[in-house]
Scaffold this motif. Sequence first.
Motif, PDB file in Angstrom:
ATOM      1  N   UNK A 416       7.455 -25.184  -7.334  1.00  0.00           N
ATOM      2  CA  UNK A 416       6.497 -25.193  -8.288  1.00  0.00           C
ATOM      3  C   UNK A 416       5.529 -23.899  -8.160  1.00  0.00           C
ATOM      4  N   UNK A 417       5.126 -23.727  -9.594  1.00  0.00           N
ATOM      5  CA  UNK A 417       4.768 -21.829  -9.463  1.00  0.00           C
ATOM      6  C   UNK A 417       3.101 -22.801  -9.589  1.00  0.00           C
ATOM      7  N   UNK A 418       2.391 -21.813  -8.063  1.00  0.00           N
ATOM      8  CA  UNK A 418       1.720 -22.022  -8.192  1.00  0.00           C
ATOM      9  C   UNK A 418       0.294 -21.582  -9.142  1.00  0.00           C
ATOM     10  N   UNK A 419       0.288 -20.737  -9.236  1.00  0.00           N
ATOM     11  CA  UNK A 419      -0.344 -19.043 -10.010  1.00  0.00           C
ATOM     12  C   UNK A 419      -0.005 -19.437 -11.555  1.00  0.00           C
ATOM     13  N   UNK A 420      -1.154 -18.905 -12.224  1.00  0.00           N
ATOM     14  CA  UNK A 420      -1.789 -19.697 -13.844  1.00  0.00           C
ATOM     15  C   UNK A 420      -0.842 -18.550 -14.665  1.00  0.00           C
TER      16      UNK A 420
END
Length: 447
Positions: A416-420
């Motif tokens: 999961x990419x936790x950044x925007x």
Amino acid sequence: MGAGVLAVLLVAGIMIYAGSRPSGDKPAAEFSGGEIAQPAPSSPAPSLDPPPALPDWPRWGVTHTQYSADNDNRRVREQAKHILGRVPLLQNQHIMGWGANNPEPSPGQYNFRDLDRRLKLMADSRAIPVITLCCAPDWMKGGQPGRTDWSKNHTVAPDPEHFDDYAKLAARVARQYPTVKHYMVWNEFKGFWNTSTNRWDAEGYTELYNKVYDALKQVDSEIQVGGPYVPIVSTARGAASELTGPYGTVDQRALDAIEYWIEHKKGADFIVVDAGTMTTDQGNIPDDFAATGKFGAITQWLRQKSGNLPVWWAEWYVEPDESGWSEDKRTAVQATALMEFARSGVTTALYWNPQAKGGADCPGCLWTPGRGKEMPMAGLLSGFTRWFPAGVELQQVQSSDPRVRVLAQPRQLVMVNTSDADVTATVDGRQVTLKPYEIQWSGRGGA
């Protein structure tokens, strides 16, 4: 004076949290006896297909709330059954409220129509069924027999002189649904807050729990029973507590109530709690994703204090009110929460499905109301149920970029990419690029 203000805010937060899960029932009013609650015509218990035989405990599941597929049109019902049953999940239903009417409007007169319908939906979608024993008929808590006042139903506990009556009702429910082998006792200590002592009434709850535990075991010794289902709140700045970390300080009074129950319970097959990541004074700290560390810390504490009883999470929440989150971010934060549950050894985690009426917006739902289109949270739960059941071997897999969180087992991993922003990282020896808040699955070892 500052400490006093903080204490007041914390108590307010506890009371708001304990009653904050929307029931979708009637607006607030006096506990006056409300609507007439007719018993249902006498009819045999429904014939329910037995739960599927599975090699592993699924770990993941959902709680049905005020609106679910049984309240929707036929097309939605069929699509929801597919979404819920393609990988068998645990499915949970309360006996009163959250979609079920008063099960015993007057002493000895029962109405199981709504429960029958919900349990049929669960069986038809290949559920491992769970029942939550909450709430209680009005006549058990100062109301009028034959009437139901929904305005206070979810905040009032049975009177102690009716604890035996509630245990009898629990046993009657167990006889109605012999395929159900797992029961949680009560919900979030509702009605068990003692305002005079400014703490939870663990003594009263445990007395009720013990009577229910005995009653269920007498019906069927194979029934699994758990409590205390305490809501656990935290603050960014709080009083001394056994649990504190970057996620904040856990309210010690909840921990004290749990320890009392552990010491004085008749028995238990699992231990149950719920919580949100949000603090009562600063929202999610240190950030929306790292705040999920609270779940792992609580789980480890529960396992230690209970002698390693299986840990169940009856509910969990990650999103502050009026967050403005997109569905992508919402699902990404939920993915990190599920990772935290798996790593800390949670046995069961039940997602509170916030389904709404047809046509309504439904952030975080499993399917769109009125249409039945699958929403992202459904796929996330199905993926975790398939690949990360209880007891699965977890393996350490590194990500070259800390913004990409990873959970892996020998045959599959999830990222999961936790950044925007787009992130390119090396994960498990391969270079991957994830879009903002993207969740990506990848096979390993020939899977």
